[in-house]
Design a protein around this motif. Structure first.
Motif, PDB file in Angstrom:
ATOM      1  N   ALA A   7      35.286   5.014   9.385  1.00 60.64           N
ATOM      2  CA  ALA A   7      35.199   5.149  10.831  1.00 60.64           C
ATOM      3  C   ALA A   7      35.659   3.830  11.441  1.00 60.64           C
ATOM      4  O   ALA A   7      35.241   2.759  11.029  1.00 60.64           O
ATOM      5  CB  ALA A   7      33.779   5.473  11.251  1.00 60.64           C
ATOM      6  N   PHE A   8      36.528   3.909  12.406  1.00 63.08           N
ATOM      7  CA  PHE A   8      37.127   2.735  13.003  1.00 63.08           C
ATOM      8  C   PHE A   8      36.276   2.173  14.135  1.00 63.08           C
ATOM      9  O   PHE A   8      36.075   0.975  14.241  1.00 63.08           O
ATOM     10  CB  PHE A   8      38.525   3.117  13.512  1.00 63.08           C
ATOM     11  N   CYS A   9      35.791   3.005  14.958  1.00 63.08           N
ATOM     12  CA  CYS A   9      35.108   2.560  16.170  1.00 63.08           C
ATOM     13  C   CYS A   9      33.606   2.434  15.911  1.00 63.08           C
ATOM     14  O   CYS A   9      32.960   3.383  15.507  1.00 63.08           O
ATOM     15  CB  CYS A   9      35.380   3.546  17.297  1.00 63.08           C
ATOM     16  N   CYS A  15      36.887   2.065  21.893  1.00 60.51           N
ATOM     17  CA  CYS A  15      38.063   1.732  21.094  1.00 60.51           C
ATOM     18  C   CYS A  15      39.276   2.486  21.618  1.00 60.51           C
ATOM     19  O   CYS A  15      39.199   3.689  21.877  1.00 60.51           O
ATOM     20  CB  CYS A  15      37.821   2.093  19.629  1.00 60.51           C
ATOM     21  N   ARG A  21      45.753   8.071  15.244  1.00 57.54           N
ATOM     22  CA  ARG A  21      44.468   7.491  14.826  1.00 57.54           C
ATOM     23  C   ARG A  21      43.303   8.265  15.433  1.00 57.54           C
ATOM     24  O   ARG A  21      42.247   8.400  14.811  1.00 57.54           O
ATOM     25  CB  ARG A  21      44.401   6.006  15.215  1.00 57.54           C
ATOM     26  N   GLU A  25      40.177   9.577  13.446  1.00 57.62           N
ATOM     27  CA  GLU A  25      38.806   9.259  13.859  1.00 57.62           C
ATOM     28  C   GLU A  25      37.959  10.525  13.930  1.00 57.62           C
ATOM     29  O   GLU A  25      36.850  10.576  13.422  1.00 57.62           O
ATOM     30  CB  GLU A  25      38.797   8.593  15.241  1.00 57.62           C
ATOM     31  N   ASN A  28      37.368  12.043  10.432  1.00 56.31           N
ATOM     32  CA  ASN A  28      36.434  11.267   9.615  1.00 56.31           C
ATOM     33  C   ASN A  28      35.033  11.243  10.193  1.00 56.31           C
ATOM     34  O   ASN A  28      34.055  11.178   9.458  1.00 56.31           O
ATOM     35  CB  ASN A  28      36.942   9.834   9.444  1.00 56.31           C
ATOM     36  N   TYR A  29      34.940  11.261  11.497  1.00 53.99           N
ATOM     37  CA  TYR A  29      33.645  11.138  12.164  1.00 53.99           C
ATOM     38  C   TYR A  29      32.910  12.469  12.265  1.00 53.99           C
ATOM     39  O   TYR A  29      31.706  12.542  12.157  1.00 53.99           O
ATOM     40  CB  TYR A  29      33.882  10.553  13.558  1.00 53.99           C
ATOM     41  N   VAL A  63      35.931   6.681  22.074  1.00 50.80           N
ATOM     42  CA  VAL A  63      37.264   6.520  21.502  1.00 50.80           C
ATOM     43  C   VAL A  63      38.246   7.124  22.502  1.00 50.80           C
ATOM     44  O   VAL A  63      38.033   8.231  22.990  1.00 50.80           O
ATOM     45  CB  VAL A  63      37.385   7.231  20.128  1.00 50.80           C
TER      46      VAL A  63
END
Length: 150
Positions: A7-9, A15, A21, A25, A28-29, A63
């Motif tokens: 997870a990026f954010c 974010c 992306r 996100e 994956n989230y 996001v």
């Protein structure tokens, strides 16, 4: 190292990401969301209900990409963290949604805004499953800029 599965954010962050992306996100989230489904399709499933009730997986954050913005609100873990936050796409002049309060007893929520411009690859129809209404006679065709789902 391949970080695409991470997870990026982070929690309580906003974010800005590209459209590609954003899709990573979300994938994956949010578990079990096929890339072909809209948020509205997924929201009606048991998987969504399980995810939103699980404090370990439901993280408060926002996001935003040019075509869509999504804010997840978790008042159980963070109180009224959403006050004075604005949910908006990463586009110049994109409308901003400011949440004053949710209904009594709201513990978690998802606020999504998406472009109503159907010529964009990412728009309200692809993301929310909603087609903007045709404007009344005499109005310009771009009279609605975004659609919002809570």
């Amino acid at each position: 190292r391949d970080c695409r599965q991470e997870a990026f954010c982070g929690i309580l962050q906003r974010c800005i990401v590209t459209e590609d992306r954003m899709q990573e996100e979300i994938a994956n989230y949010r578990p079990d969301l096929p890339k072909t489904d809209t948020v509205a399709d997924w929201a009606a499933t048991a998987s969504c209900d399980d995810w939103i009730r699980d404090a370990a997986t439901f993280r408060a954050r926002q996001v935003a990409s040019p075509g869509r913005a999504e804010s997840t609100v978790n008042t159980v873990a963070h109180g009224a963290h959403y006050l004075d936050h604005e949910v908006y796409r990463d586009e110049p002049d994109a409308p901003r949604v400011r949440i004053g309060e949710f209904g009594a007893g709201t513990r978690r929520a998802i606020v999504t805004t998406a472009s109503a411009d159907l010529t964009r690859a990412v728009n309200a129809e692809t993301e929310l499953g909603v087609t903007p209404a045709t404007p009344p006679a005499g109005f310009c065709t771009a009279w609605v800029s975004d659609l919002i789902q809570v």
